[in-house]
Design a protein around this motif. Sequence first.
Motif, short mmCIF file in Angstrom:
data_model
loop_
_atom_site.label_atom_id
_atom_site.label_comp_id
_atom_site.label_asym_id
_atom_site.label_seq_id
_atom_site.Cartn_x
_atom_site.Cartn_y
_atom_site.Cartn_z
N GLN A 160 1.12 -1.21 -0.38
CA GLN A 160 -0.41 -0.43 -0.30
C GLN A 160 1.06 1.12 -0.02
OE1 GLN A 160 -2.67 1.62 -0.90
NE2 GLN A 160 -3.60 -0.26 -0.03
N MET A 161 1.83 1.50 0.79
CA MET A 161 2.91 2.18 0.32
C MET A 161 3.29 2.87 -0.81
SD MET A 161 4.08 1.83 4.44
CE MET A 161 3.30 1.90 5.70
N VAL A 162 3.82 1.36 -1.07
CA VAL A 162 4.24 1.12 -2.50
C VAL A 162 3.28 2.35 -3.47
CG1 VAL A 162 5.32 0.40 -4.91
CG2 VAL A 162 5.87 -0.51 -2.44
N ALA A 163 1.81 1.55 -3.24
CA ALA A 163 1.17 2.22 -3.84
C ALA A 163 0.89 3.99 -4.17
CB ALA A 163 -0.33 2.10 -3.74
N ILE A 164 0.46 4.18 -2.39
CA ILE A 164 0.73 5.63 -2.52
C ILE A 164 1.93 6.39 -2.41
CG2 ILE A 164 1.17 7.14 -0.38
CD1 ILE A 164 -0.90 5.52 1.15
N GLY A 215 -8.10 -4.06 3.83
CA GLY A 215 -7.42 -4.95 4.61
C GLY A 215 -5.55 -5.58 5.16
N LEU A 216 -5.75 -4.74 6.41
CA LEU A 216 -4.34 -3.65 6.50
C LEU A 216 -4.67 -4.14 8.12
CD1 LEU A 216 -2.87 -0.77 4.43
CD2 LEU A 216 -2.55 -3.81 4.48
N ALA A 217 -4.05 -4.72 9.53
CA ALA A 217 -3.99 -4.22 10.39
C ALA A 217 -4.22 -2.93 10.80
CB ALA A 217 -2.55 -5.01 10.98
N PRO A 218 -4.37 -3.03 12.73
CA PRO A 218 -4.90 -1.62 12.94
C PRO A 218 -3.52 -0.49 13.42
CG PRO A 218 -6.09 -3.36 13.46
CD PRO A 218 -5.49 -3.91 13.05
#
Lengths: 328, 272
Positions: free
Chosen positions: B155-159, B178-181
Amino acid sequence: MKRDDMVLTAVGVVILGILVYLAFDGPQKFFTLFAAGVALGAVYALVCLGFVVIYRATGIVNFAQVGMVVFGAFVTYNAVNTWGWNYWLSMLFAAAVLAVIGIGFERFALRRMTGKPVFSIILLTIGLYLLLQSLIGAIWTNAKDTIPNPWIGKTVSIGSVNVLQVDVVTMILGAVVLAAFFVLFRYTKVGLGMRATAIDQEAALAQGISVPAIVALSWAIAGVVAVIAGTMLGSNATPKVGLGLGIAAVALQALPAMVIGGLDSPVGAVVGGLIVGVSYEMAVGYQTQYIPSLGSNGFADVLPYLLMVLVLLIRPSGLFGAREVQRV
Amino acid sequence: MAGGVDRPILVVSDVEVVYADVILALRGVSLEVPEGAIVALLGANGAGKTTLLRAISGLMRVHGGEVRRGSVTFAGQDALRLGPVKTVRAGMAQVMEGRRIFAGLTVDENLRSGAFTRKDKKAVAADYERILELFPRLAERRKSAAGYLSGGEQQMVAIGRALMAAPKLLLLDEPSLGLAPRIVEQIRDIIVAINAGGTSVLLVEQNATMALSIARLGYVLENGAVVKQGTGAELLADADIQEFYLGTGEAGRASFRGLKEQYRAARTGSVS
Ligand SMILES: Nc1ncnc2c1ncn2[C@@H]1O[C@H](COP(=O)(O)OP(=O)(O)OP(=O)(O)O)[C@@H](O)[C@H]1O
Ligand SMILES: [Mg+2]
């Protein structure tokens, strides 16, 4: 190491053993055949590269590629023979013509098929192949067997091995063009766009990568490599490759080369091309000596397909075909 | 709004979208993103959130959809006419639903692909360094295939990839999915940091708590129409939102359909 890797390594070692044996048994014959095989392999590599770039950009298996190879050879032939142009200039001209034809095929035929069943799309590419073939038949009614070129019949001696000059030119040209492609593909922005588009078209669009431009470029590249492959085949004066059907027959052998390498891998195109080129020439040279029971020469034409089936049995996606990058 | 202080960077007006000529996915949606703001777009599965983002970013045609009615104005330009490539060039980037990173490419190549439309190499190099500072984890994994990263890292790559376009407006489609809190918190902080740097944000989320805690404005989409809108604080305090999205009410997750009727009634009531 996975199981298929082990099996492939084993097969590779056996084949390498056979080649080493043949090389020691009669170096002169072996290296003569080997050089011819590498030259032929370079041609296959170029034809396969044309398949691969289009497959990667669009998912289309483009059977018209074979027709583009033959047509490209004839355009060069026409410029050299009929108009009396310089050989290299003629090839350049043909490359431009085929790039335009490739882009035209995509723009006016295949783009309309987006979303249609794969089978219809394949039929269309076969239709385009037939279109090119019939055009050739109509335009060049009584062509010579060979594109006139500076190297006809000449050989160069490397040690005790005689190599056709045409083959040397083919190897050098093939190496240069393939290297240029890999630089473009690996190290430039456009190459990054091509690789991103191959993975996910919509995500590529979302980055502002113009997918239509990448697709057009891919067809243009396919046209250019087709011309180089066709022209080199057409410049080879050996009787087995004349213009027209001769080139088509040879170019069709690129299909097993492509499947061996993997439909979506440029590296696979080169490796598959070389495997088929070398094994073909070896079969031509050694069959009557070692397995005369198979008749005079047909085995060489069958061998690429046998290798193809062998590879498919061990690894269905081909030697370098995508095994998707995923976390396990 | 007088004086143009809150001049919106994005204006969506009365947009209607139809898929495959028959499926009506948006029925006249209007929405604004003020310059420099974070705006949250909430809604249940199938409400039309992703569809709205596609209409804004020009990816509608890829999905066989069509904007039948309405307009989208981005930074003064008619976004519906720009198409996806020019939209990016004009300064809009998006993080697509499901991340959609290029799995077979390295982290580095993924990030660089985000700058595809940019010509100024120096500025791109500077942004690249800045983004690696924002995501130290990616700096370590620069040379690995992005597909091998964890979900949060992807997700960080996508951002990061979207930021490489140096966007004026960033569209985010369910970045917390789908990510942990703990990772969701991290993502939230990153969105705040990005916004603090001057980038306006349209944030699609099902995690309403997260989205509304940082949003200046919020919209709730239900069945292809906006059924509620207000400031982030208002929506966070809203009983229905609490019930349907924050899980603090009695009924938990249920349909918003009833709410829509209520909303209509309230509006017509105030007019008459
Ligand atoms: N490509 C498509 N073709 C046809 N219908 C579609 C397509 N994409 C979405 N839809 C429909 O449009 C409606 C809105 O879908 P959309 O994906 O925009 O919802 P969403 O709010 O993003 O949902 P989610 O939270 O599950 O992502 C749904 O009814 C969906 O079935
Ligand atoms: Mg969605």
